[in-house]
Design a protein around this motif. Structure first.
Motif, mmCIF file in Angstrom:
data_model
loop_
_atom_site.group_PDB
_atom_site.id
_atom_site.type_symbol
_atom_site.label_atom_id
_atom_site.label_comp_id
_atom_site.label_asym_id
_atom_site.label_seq_id
_atom_site.Cartn_x
_atom_site.Cartn_y
_atom_site.Cartn_z
ATOM 1 N N PRO A 1 0.825 -1.208 0.000
ATOM 2 C CA PRO A 1 0.000 0.000 0.000
ATOM 3 C C PRO A 1 0.865 1.266 0.000
ATOM 4 N N THR A 2 0.273 2.358 -0.455
ATOM 5 C CA THR A 2 0.998 3.620 -0.601
ATOM 6 C C THR A 2 1.671 4.040 0.704
ATOM 7 N N PHE A 3 1.037 3.758 1.835
ATOM 8 C CA PHE A 3 1.643 4.116 3.135
ATOM 9 C C PHE A 3 3.087 3.635 3.213
ATOM 10 N N PHE A 4 3.308 2.399 2.793
ATOM 11 C CA PHE A 4 4.664 1.850 2.888
ATOM 12 C C PHE A 4 5.574 2.402 1.788
ATOM 13 N N PRO B 1 13.243 4.543 4.710
ATOM 14 C CA PRO B 1 14.517 5.197 4.422
ATOM 15 C C PRO B 1 14.559 5.713 2.983
ATOM 16 N N GLY B 2 14.832 7.006 2.828
ATOM 17 C CA GLY B 2 14.950 7.595 1.498
ATOM 18 C C GLY B 2 13.615 7.868 0.836
ATOM 19 N N LEU B 3 12.511 7.565 1.501
ATOM 20 C CA LEU B 3 11.199 7.812 0.910
ATOM 21 C C LEU B 3 10.694 9.195 1.336
ATOM 22 N N MET B 4 9.506 9.560 0.861
ATOM 23 C CA MET B 4 9.000 10.915 1.097
ATOM 24 C C MET B 4 9.010 11.250 2.588
ATOM 25 N N VAL B 5 8.446 10.373 3.409
ATOM 26 C CA VAL B 5 8.534 10.542 4.861
ATOM 27 C C VAL B 5 9.757 9.728 5.300
ATOM 28 N N ASP B 6 10.914 10.400 5.222
ATOM 29 C CA ASP B 6 12.200 9.704 5.390
ATOM 30 C C ASP B 6 12.364 9.278 6.856
ATOM 31 N N ASP C 1 13.139 5.371 9.543
ATOM 32 C CA ASP C 1 13.380 3.935 9.535
ATOM 33 C C ASP C 1 12.151 3.246 8.951
ATOM 34 N N ASP C 2 12.343 2.083 8.334
ATOM 35 C CA ASP C 2 11.193 1.316 7.844
ATOM 36 C C ASP C 2 10.266 1.022 9.027
ATOM 37 N N PRO C 3 9.009 1.488 8.964
ATOM 38 C CA PRO C 3 8.123 1.255 10.112
ATOM 39 C C PRO C 3 7.659 -0.203 10.249
ATOM 40 N N MET C 4 7.829 -0.993 9.187
ATOM 41 C CA MET C 4 7.181 -2.309 9.179
ATOM 42 C C MET C 4 7.697 -3.270 10.255
ATOM 43 N N PRO C 5 9.023 -3.395 10.443
ATOM 44 C CA PRO C 5 9.469 -4.338 11.481
ATOM 45 C C PRO C 5 8.896 -3.999 12.856
ATOM 46 N N ALA C 6 8.857 -2.714 13.186
ATOM 47 C CA ALA C 6 8.331 -2.312 14.502
ATOM 48 C C ALA C 6 6.832 -2.617 14.609
ATOM 49 N N MET C 7 6.120 -2.507 13.492
ATOM 50 C CA MET C 7 4.683 -2.829 13.504
ATOM 51 C C MET C 7 4.485 -4.309 13.822
ATOM 52 N N PHE C 8 5.267 -5.156 13.151
ATOM 53 C CA PHE C 8 5.149 -6.604 13.392
ATOM 54 C C PHE C 8 5.511 -6.925 14.853
ATOM 55 N N ILE C 9 6.618 -6.303 15.329
ATOM 56 C CA ILE C 9 7.094 -6.610 16.685
ATOM 57 C C ILE C 9 6.072 -6.145 17.727
ATOM 58 N N ARG C 10 5.462 -5.000 17.467
ATOM 59 C CA ARG C 10 4.428 -4.525 18.401
ATOM 60 C C ARG C 10 3.274 -5.526 18.481
ATOM 61 N N ASP C 11 2.816 -6.023 17.324
ATOM 62 C CA ASP C 11 1.731 -7.015 17.311
ATOM 63 C C ASP C 11 2.096 -8.245 18.153
ATOM 64 N N LEU C 12 3.364 -8.639 18.093
ATOM 65 C CA LEU C 12 3.807 -9.880 18.745
ATOM 66 C C LEU C 12 4.076 -9.693 20.239
ATOM 67 N N GLY D 1 11.852 -9.150 4.817
ATOM 68 C CA GLY D 1 12.917 -8.582 5.643
ATOM 69 C C GLY D 1 12.389 -8.184 7.014
ATOM 70 N N ALA D 2 11.190 -7.581 7.026
ATOM 71 C CA ALA D 2 10.578 -7.187 8.299
ATOM 72 C C ALA D 2 10.244 -8.431 9.127
ATOM 73 N N ALA D 3 9.804 -9.487 8.440
ATOM 74 C CA ALA D 3 9.483 -10.747 9.134
ATOM 75 C C ALA D 3 10.737 -11.333 9.771
ATOM 76 N N ALA D 4 11.850 -11.271 9.041
ATOM 77 C CA ALA D 4 13.112 -11.798 9.568
ATOM 78 C C ALA D 4 13.523 -11.023 10.817
ATOM 79 N N THR D 5 13.454 -9.698 10.733
ATOM 80 C CA THR D 5 13.796 -8.865 11.894
ATOM 81 C C THR D 5 12.892 -9.204 13.077
ATOM 82 N N ALA D 6 11.594 -9.324 12.806
ATOM 83 C CA ALA D 6 10.635 -9.610 13.888
ATOM 84 C C ALA D 6 10.888 -10.996 14.478
ATOM 85 N N HIS D 7 11.250 -11.958 13.643
ATOM 86 C CA HIS D 7 11.571 -13.288 14.187
ATOM 87 C C HIS D 7 12.796 -13.214 15.093
#
Ligand SMILES: [Zn+2]
Length: 324
Positions: free
Chosen positions: A105-108, A113-118, A120-131, A163-169
């Motif tokens: 989705p556009t949010f991601f 890193p390097g994207l419009m809202v520069d 850290d990638d928010p995805m790993p933290a989202m997965f870790i928070r869920d867990l 990659g986010a899944a690997a970090t979260a694992h």
């Protein structure tokens, strides 16, 4: 004492029992459905009641736990699942992750890193928070991490999820469980990726492996350490049940019962393949099919009750614990 976080809270590992390891309850798309309601969605109360009936019936068939792998991208709604869990004695375990075969989705696409809202990638933290904290404000913790690679393979979007899944694992120990396009041998790509990220393959479950009948491919994945999902019984569009049964029988004969799990990938409602379509195309594709129809066939073919318990209880408990 080891416990598993179910939707209703922690349950002793010994009480997890016979488990369906890859299922869905409600697969939805809130944005599409808000604008263009699906006539087959009979309303919140009726559909929750239908799910409760489905799970109550499973309980009478000896199923104690189901793992609902409906993650974001498939319309995950934990409050709705909490209503179901509150009214049935079957344990429901849920997952984090993101389901896409290609783009995110556009949010991601704007956050990272390097994207419009520069940032850290928010995805790993989202997965870790869920867990670790819980999903949204529900307090319900995810137990598994789900990723998908289909025919397009490791696209940039899929690779970011993996990659986010690997970090979260690595942070939490939660097992990574996958959707694969087995005919394209996508389990190999997944193992290669996770190995390169330092994830022990013992903690990666390669899903939809029963779509393949290639014993060399399947044994390779297990010999590398992974558990396989023989998890689409009744989904005859991908593979007939007789072929699925055959593959399980042969792998058990070869001594692989410790590396197999059984499930359906079925659902009570899916906007993607609605109930009327399922009734027409794959009438046996439901959560009771293994208990009713497949286990008798496996027993008839020489699979022992001990093998069935190994696949449905011991292996399921192992993947729920992960490296925690
Ligand atoms: Zn699935």
């Amino acid at each position: 004492m080891s416990t598993v976080d179910t939707v209703n809270g922690p349950v002793a590992l010994e009480a997890i029992g016979r488990t369906l390891t890859h299922e869905h309850i409600f697969t939805k798309n809130p944005e599409i459905e808000e604008g263009w309601p699906d006539p087959e969605w009979e309303g919140e109360d009726a559909m929750v009641a239908k799910a409760v009936d489905t799970l109550d019936e499973l309980k009478t068939l000896g199923i104690e736990t189901i793992i609902d792998l409906t993650v974001p991208g498939l319309g995950r709604s934990i409050p709705r699942i909490q209503r179901v869990a509150a009214a049935t004695a079957v344990n429901i375990v849920v997952a984090t992750g993101y389901y896409t075969f290609n783009a995110l989705p556009t949010f991601f696409q704007t956050h990272g890193p390097g994207l419009m809202v520069d940032m850290d990638d928010p995805m790993p933290a989202m997965f870790i928070r869920d867990l670790t904290t819980g999903i949204g404000d529900t307090g319900v913790k995810a137990v598994m991490i789900k990723v998908a690679t289909d025919e397009p393979g490791l696209t940039p979007g899929v690779e970011r999820v993996m990659g986010a899944a690997a970090t979260a694992h690595l942070e939490t120990g939660a097992t990574i469980t996958t959707h694969t396009h087995a005919r394209e041998f996508r389990g190999r790509d997944q193992q290669e990726f996770f190995r390169s990220r330092g994830v022990p393959l013992e903690h990666v479950l390669i899903g939809h492996s029963g779509d393949s009948t290639d014993l060399d491919y399947l044994r390779e994945l297990m010999d590398n350490g992974s558990t396989l999902g023989m998890d689409r019984f009744g989904m005859v569009s991908m593979r007939s049940d007789s072929e699925r049964v055959d593959t399980v029988v042969r792998l058990v004969e070869l001594g692989y019962a410790e590396k197999l799990t059984l499930s359906h990938d079925a659902g009570v409602f899916s906007i993607n393949t609605p109930p009327s379509f399922r009734r027409r195309e794959s009438p046996d594709w439901n959560h009771a099919h293994i208990s009713r129809d497949i286990l008798p066939q496996l027993r008839e073919r020489g699979v022992s009750d001990a093998d069935i318990d190994q696949m449905m209880i011991t292996n399921a408990a192992r993947i729920l614990v992960g490296a925690r």
